[in-house]
Design a protein around this motif. Structure first.
Motif, PDB file in Angstrom:
ATOM      1  N   MET A   1      20.681  29.359 -15.785  1.00 15.04           N
ATOM      2  CA  MET A   1      21.449  28.703 -14.716  1.00 15.04           C
ATOM      3  C   MET A   1      20.552  28.522 -13.486  1.00 15.04           C
ATOM      4  O   MET A   1      19.798  29.420 -13.120  1.00 15.04           O
ATOM      5  CB  MET A   1      22.663  29.573 -14.340  1.00 15.04           C
ATOM      6  CG  MET A   1      23.495  29.021 -13.184  1.00 15.04           C
ATOM      7  SD  MET A   1      24.792  30.171 -12.645  1.00 15.04           S
ATOM      8  CE  MET A   1      25.832  30.200 -14.092  1.00 15.04           C
ATOM      9  N   ASN A 137      21.247  19.688 -14.127  1.00 18.39           N
ATOM     10  CA  ASN A 137      20.323  20.188 -13.108  1.00 18.39           C
ATOM     11  C   ASN A 137      19.976  19.139 -12.057  1.00 18.39           C
ATOM     12  O   ASN A 137      19.953  19.430 -10.855  1.00 18.39           O
ATOM     13  CB  ASN A 137      19.044  20.702 -13.767  1.00 18.39           C
ATOM     14  CG  ASN A 137      19.267  21.966 -14.570  1.00 18.39           C
ATOM     15  OD1 ASN A 137      20.280  22.646 -14.394  1.00 18.39           O
ATOM     16  ND2 ASN A 137      18.339  22.291 -15.453  1.00 18.39           N
ATOM     17  N   ASP A 288      33.068  20.768 -16.824  1.00 18.99           N
ATOM     18  CA  ASP A 288      31.880  20.969 -15.989  1.00 18.99           C
ATOM     19  C   ASP A 288      32.186  20.673 -14.526  1.00 18.99           C
ATOM     20  O   ASP A 288      32.831  19.664 -14.194  1.00 18.99           O
ATOM     21  CB  ASP A 288      30.748  20.043 -16.442  1.00 18.99           C
ATOM     22  CG  ASP A 288      30.127  20.489 -17.745  1.00 18.99           C
ATOM     23  OD1 ASP A 288      29.906  21.709 -17.903  1.00 18.99           O
ATOM     24  OD2 ASP A 288      29.865  19.623 -18.608  1.00 18.99           O
ATOM     25  N   GLY A 304      28.276  24.417 -13.784  1.00 17.46           N
ATOM     26  CA  GLY A 304      28.685  25.133 -14.984  1.00 17.46           C
ATOM     27  C   GLY A 304      30.148  24.940 -15.304  1.00 17.46           C
ATOM     28  O   GLY A 304      30.848  24.118 -14.693  1.00 17.46           O
ATOM     29  N   LYS A 305      30.624  25.696 -16.291  1.00 16.88           N
ATOM     30  CA  LYS A 305      32.004  25.610 -16.750  1.00 16.88           C
ATOM     31  C   LYS A 305      32.930  26.398 -15.820  1.00 16.88           C
ATOM     32  O   LYS A 305      32.631  27.540 -15.466  1.00 16.88           O
ATOM     33  CB  LYS A 305      32.134  26.160 -18.166  1.00 16.88           C
ATOM     34  CG  LYS A 305      31.131  25.589 -19.168  1.00 16.88           C
ATOM     35  CD  LYS A 305      31.354  24.122 -19.441  1.00 16.88           C
ATOM     36  CE  LYS A 305      30.398  23.624 -20.523  1.00 16.88           C
ATOM     37  NZ  LYS A 305      30.515  22.160 -20.745  1.00 16.88           N
ATOM     38  N   SER A 318      32.817  32.595 -14.246  1.00 14.16           N
ATOM     39  CA  SER A 318      32.227  33.735 -14.946  1.00 14.16           C
ATOM     40  C   SER A 318      31.605  34.700 -13.945  1.00 14.16           C
ATOM     41  O   SER A 318      31.254  34.319 -12.814  1.00 14.16           O
ATOM     42  CB  SER A 318      31.153  33.241 -15.910  1.00 14.16           C
ATOM     43  OG  SER A 318      30.055  32.710 -15.186  1.00 14.16           O
ATOM     44  N   MET A 321      28.282  33.315 -12.724  1.00 16.75           N
ATOM     45  CA  MET A 321      28.399  32.293 -11.692  1.00 16.75           C
ATOM     46  C   MET A 321      28.773  32.917 -10.356  1.00 16.75           C
ATOM     47  O   MET A 321      28.252  32.522  -9.297  1.00 16.75           O
ATOM     48  CB  MET A 321      29.427  31.233 -12.098  1.00 16.75           C
ATOM     49  CG  MET A 321      29.544  30.089 -11.094  1.00 16.75           C
ATOM     50  SD  MET A 321      30.719  28.794 -11.589  1.00 16.75           S
ATOM     51  CE  MET A 321      29.789  27.975 -12.881  1.00 16.75           C
TER      52      MET A 321
END
Length: 338
Positions: A1, A137, A288, A304-305, A318, A321
C-alpha cells in the motif's frame, strides 16, 4: 500500500532520485541538492503555518510504500504562484487582418507574454517511479491534492492550474525552444530549464520578446508543438481533463506545453468527495476508494477497499489502512469513490 504524506528532511535522497529519473522538462524537480533541500525546508514551514488565505506556501508530499518504507514518488501544490518570483506564461489569441477593398481576410494567432496566473494555485511536481505505476497508485498521487484542497479550501486559490510538460526528445531538444534560442536566448533548452528550476528566472524578463509573437513567423516544427503535451505526460493530462480541467489558451514559455485550469469548486474530486466516520475492522467490500484523514500538518491519503454506508455516514476500513491514515475508531475521513 502507498501512503501519501508531507515530505520530511529524511526524504531528501528519495527526492533526489525522483529528480534524476524525471528527465528533461520537469522544471519543478531540478537535479540540484541546494534547491531540493530548500524545497523540503519550505514545505516543512508551509505545513506548520496557520493559514487563512493562500500565500507563498508550497506543499510537497511523497508516496511511501508501507511494506518497505521506500519513498517512490512525489507530488505538490503551490498555494499562490507569482507572489515572490514572477510566473510567466504565453496566452494564445487571435487577431484579424482584413481589407474589404482588397478582399483579404486573414486570421492570425499570437503568443502574448504575461503573468496571468499570478495568485492562482498550481498543482505540480507529480512523479511516480515506473515500477509503481499500476493500480490506483497514479490516481492517488494526483487526486490526493484535491482531497487536501476540499478539506482545507482556505489555503488555496479559487483557480487551480497545472503546467503540462511540452514536446521534447530524449536529449532535451524542444522544437519550440530551438526557435526562441536562435532568435533571442542563445542557450540550450536543458540549460534554460535548469535555470528556471533553480529559481534564476531573471534572464526570462531580460531576454524574452515583450511584444506579441506572430505564430506564423515561427518554424513549422515550433508551430506544430504549441499546446501539445509530452508523450510521458499524456496520462496525467487525461486524468486532469476528467477532473474538469481545460486549456483556456495558455502555454508554457519554453516548450509551449499546454496549461490547464479549473475553479477549485468545479474539480470533480473536490465536489464528489464525502465524509464518513471510521469503523476499523476486516471486511469483504470490493469497492475502491481514495481516502484521506482530515488533518493538515499530518495529512495522510491512501487507496484501497472500503465498506461504505452513506446513509449512516460510516466507513469500515482495515487495520492496515487505519494505521496508514493514522486514524482511530470514530475519527472522520474523506472519501472519493473510484
Amino acid at each position: 500500500m502507498l501512503v501519501i504524506r508531507p515530505i520530511t528532511e529524511a526524504d531528501f535522497p528519495a527526492l533526489m532520485r525522483c529528480a534524476e529519473e524525471s528527465g528533461h522538462g520537469f522544471t519543478s524537480l531540478p537535479v540540484n541538492e541546494e534547491l531540493l533541500r530548500g524545497k523540503i525546508e519550505h514545505s516543512l514551514e508551509s505545513f506548520s503555518k496557520e493559514v487563512i488565505s493562500p500565500g507563498i506556501e508550497g506543499y510537497l508530499m511523497v508516496a511511501e510504500d508501507t511494506d518497505t518504507g521506500e519513498v517512490v514518488g512525489t507530488t505538490g501544490i503551490e498555494a499562490a504562484v507569482g507572489l515572490d518570483v514572477p510566473f510567466y506564461s504565453y496566452h494564445i489569441s487571435k487577431v484579424v487582418h482584413s481589407s474589404r477593398k482588397l478582399g483579404v481576410h486573414n486570421i492570425v494567432e499570437l503568443l502574448t507574454f504575461g503573468n496571468n496566473y499570478t495568485g492562482c494555485s498550481e498543482i505540480c511536481t507529480l512523479f511516480l517511479r515506473p515500477q509503481w505505476r499500476e493500480g490506483l497508485n497514479g490516481r492517488l498521487l494526483s487526486k490526493c491534492r484535491f482531497l487536501m484542497m476540499g478539506e482545507h479550501p482556505q489555503r488555496f486559490s479559487k483557480t487551480v492550474f497545472a503546467e503540462m510538460r511540452g514536446v521534447s526528445d530524449e536529449e532535451g531538444h524542444s522544437p519550440f525552444w530551438e526557435w526562441l534560442r536562435d532568435h533571442f536566448f542563445s542557450i540550450e533548452f536543458t540549460h534554460a530549464d535548469y535555470l528556471v528550476g533553480v529559481g534564476q528566472k531573471g534572464f526570462i524578463a531580460d531576454l524574452m520578446p515583450k511584444l506579441p509573437i506572430y505564430v506564423s513567423l515561427l518554424s513549422d516544427e515550433a508551430q506544430e508543438v504549441i499546446g501539445q503535451v509530452h508523450e510521458k505526460t499524456r496520462p496525467a493530462l487525461r486524468l486532469l481533463e476528467k477532473e474538469g480541467f481545460t486549456n483556456r489558451g495558455y502555454a508554457a514559455i519554453f516548450d509551449a506545453g499546454p496549461t490547464v485550469e479549473c475553479d477549485m469548486v468545479n474539480i470533480r474530486s473536490v465536489y464528489q468527495a464525502f465524509h464518513c466516520n471510521v469503523e476499523i475492522s476486516k471486511h469483504s467490500s470490493q469497492s475502491d476508494y481514495l481516502v484521506s484523514n482530515t488533518e493538515f500538518q499530518h495529512f495522510r491519503a491512501v487507496a484501497g477497499k472500503v465498506d461504505v454506508n452513506r446513509t449512516l455516514a460510516k466507513a469500515r476500513i482495515s487495520p492496515e489502512m487505519a494505521d496508514a491514515l493514522q486514524v482511530n475508531d470514530g475519527d472522520r475521513i474523506r472519501l472519493l469513490a473510484q
